[in-house]
Design an enzyme around this catalytic site. Structure first.
Site, PDB file in Angstrom:
ATOM      1  N   SER A  25       0.902  -1.202   0.014  1.00 58.39           N
ATOM      2  CA  SER A  25      -0.238  -0.048  -0.089  1.00 58.39           C
ATOM      3  C   SER A  25       0.901   1.327  -0.003  1.00 58.39           C
ATOM      4  CB  SER A  25      -0.958  -0.123   1.121  1.00 58.39           C
ATOM      5  OG  SER A  25      -2.008   0.930   1.122  1.00 58.39           O
ATOM      6  N   HIS A  52      -2.685  -1.045  -3.312  1.00 61.91           N
ATOM      7  CA  HIS A  52      -3.940  -0.114  -3.010  1.00 61.91           C
ATOM      8  C   HIS A  52      -3.703   0.965  -3.770  1.00 61.91           C
ATOM      9  CE1 HIS A  52      -4.507  -2.457   1.078  1.00 61.91           C
ATOM     10  NE2 HIS A  52      -4.841  -3.179   0.253  1.00 61.91           N
ATOM     11  N   ASP A 145      -4.643  -4.767   6.171  1.00 62.38           N
ATOM     12  CA  ASP A 145      -5.014  -5.773   5.258  1.00 62.38           C
ATOM     13  C   ASP A 145      -3.552  -6.658   4.851  1.00 62.38           C
ATOM     14  OD1 ASP A 145      -6.486  -6.732   3.204  1.00 62.38           O
ATOM     15  OD2 ASP A 145      -5.742  -5.287   1.420  1.00 62.38           O
TER      16      ASP A 145
END
Length: 210
Positions: A25, A52, A145
């Site tokens: 991310s 992401h 996540d």
């Protein structure tokens, strides 16, 4: 009496990696550039990557990474078979799943950990399909996540590597992963890149649990 045979090394005893699943991310572009840039053209495994990005933007990841990588780079397509030596990026606003027949599936089911695509869903589905032949890697990021998915990978016999949180632009994601699942390797981007490239020759780093 014949002398006993030596036991196989841990590297020799483990199945060859067929899929590398990577989650990243915030700060992930730079680290992925280090990892993908280290891979030779003969790298034997496929790579499936969730990075992401905002769901309302077109993905420029393939055009960004293709010049930096010796392997073919493409955005994943629904029902596409997973080919060795290919880098696949998740499409914006779609979960990227691995089917038991080792093809991809795209889904717009609810976000997981506020993310779609979800690293957790990629890891969990890939763990079912690849088991001991899966390597999952968690990189820099600011959420949880990937932590649950990494635990599933390890429970199914796969390998788990995590970027050292001290080297991450956003240390939350690797920290959550280590706390939740542990890891077989925890190190910085340069060492992760060397270890990943070494899979070409079936050479694995010595594992250390955390």
């Amino acid at each position: 009496m014949n002398p006993p045979r030596p036991s196989p090394s841990p590297a020799a005893a483990r199945p060859r990696v067929e899929l590398v699943a990577i989650g990243a991310s915030a700060g992930g572009v730079e680290v992925l550039s280090t990892l993908l840039g280290a891979l030779p053209a003969g790298f034997p495994a496929a790579l499936a990557i969730v990075l992401h990005i905002p769901p309302d933007r077109d993905s420029l990841l393939t055009s960004l990474f293709a010049p930096r990588c010796a392997l073919p780079v493409q955005e994943v397509e629904d029902k596409a078979p997973i080919e060795p030596g290919t880098v696949y990026f998740a499409a914006p606003d779609y979960h990227m799943l691995v089917e038991p027949d080792r093809s991809f599936a795209l889904s717009q089911d609810e976000a997981v950990n506020f993310s779609r695509p979800s690293i957790d869903l990629l890891f969990e589905s890939a763990a079912v399909a690849y088991r001991e032949q899966l390597l999952a890697i968690i990189l820099t990021g600011g959420s949880a996540d990937g932590a649950d998915g990494l635990q599933t990978v390890r429970q199914m016999g796969g390998r788990a590597w995590v970027q050292d949180p001290a080297s991450a632009d956003a240390p939350a994601m690797p920290s959550f992963a280590i706390e939740r699942a542990g890891a077989d390797l925890v190190t910085g981007p340069a060492a992760l890149a060397r270890s990943l490239a070494a899979l070409t020759h079936s050479m694995l780093p010595e594992s250390r649990d955390r």
